[in-house]
Design an enzyme around this catalytic site. Structure first.
Site: not given
Length: 280
Positions: A148, A161
């Site tokens: 990401s 995350y």
């Protein structure tokens, strides 16, 4: 990796997790157009059925679907064996499935933290471990791990995350170095701002009785997540074909990556000022 031939998709077996929606669904259709053989993995059986039907329509060589909940802690050896029995083995593994958990580290429960890590990190490791013998036995194979933008920069309220995506990045880079010279390529992907439902479907760490957290995620999705998943898929497939070790998607993600390297201790204050200026 530079000496490996370009990846040819026609007739090659491609395993894709999180294939029922978002980038996974877009990757499925992009590979189907290239006549790939597809093994699609997701917990959403209805979504898999829809995407697999579309893949057949646009030219996939063969399509199988596997309803799997990646949060259950399985080692995936059974899945790897079943895919090998059906398709003869995997040539391309795309670890795409991922989830988001909203809240500060203080707010989130360890149960929710562990749930996210199971899907975003442990499933990536376990699937790669399960399929690696097949990939090594099929020279010219490839692995794609979706990290990401938040595997490059670390915003507050996303500790879980960020932890998972930085770990995916490190796992991918170390594994790529181990596989050097063994004719298995690996690409780690850092998408930024792709319009998927991952933010909209985030698990909330606190009660959201008034809908404020959901509304905030909706605003973020509309303003920040603008790149069509089809374009992200096109770039990922091109990176696999060219055997690129690393792909950063979107101009904003590339700028954030550069800023984090130039000013590793101060980059977030600069990014935060920019976000405030855009009312994100």
């Amino acid at each position: 990796m530079a000496t490996m031939e370009r990846f040819a998709f026609a007739g090659r077996t491609c395993v894709i997790t999180g294939a029922a929606s978002g980038i996974g669904a877009a990757l499925t259709l992009e590979l189907a157009k290239r006549r790939a053989v597809l093994a699609l993995v997701d917990r959403d059986a209805d979504g898999l059925a829809r995407v697999s039907a579309l893949a057949r329509e646009v030219g996939a060589g063969d399509v199988s679907t596997w309803v799997v909940d990646l949060s259950d802690g399985g080692d995936r050896l059974d899945l790897a064996a079943e895919v090998a029995a059906r398709h003869g083995g995997a040539d391309l593994l795309i670890n795409n499935a991922g989830v988001v958990l909203s809240g500060t580290f203080e707010q989130v429960s360890m149960k929710d933290f562990d749930w996210l890590m199971e899907i975003n990190l442990h499933a990536v490791v376990r699937l790669t471990k399960a399929f690696l013998p097949q990939l090594l036995a099929r020279p010219g194979s490839h692995v794609v791990n979706i990290s990401s933008l938040f595997g490059l920069v670390a915003p507050p309220t996303q500790v879980a995350y960020v932890t998972s995506k930085y770990a995916v990045r490190g796992f991918s880079e170390a594994l790529r170095h181990e596989l050097a010279g063994r004719r298995v390529g690996l690409t780690v992907v850092h998408p930024g701002g792709v319009r998927t439902n991952i933010a909209r479907n985030a698990r909330m760490s606190l009660p959201d009785d008034d809908g404020a957290q959901a509304a905030q995620h909706e605003r973020f999705t509309e303003r920040a997540l603008t790149l069509p998943p089809e374009e992200a898929a096109r770039q990922i497939v091109a990176a696999v074909q060219a055997r690129r070790p690393r792909l950063v998607i979107t101009r904003a993600a590339k700028l954030a990556d550069l800023l984090a390297r130039v000013a590793p201790g101060r980059y977030w204050s600069v990014i935060e000022r920019g976000l405030r200026g855009k009312n994100l």
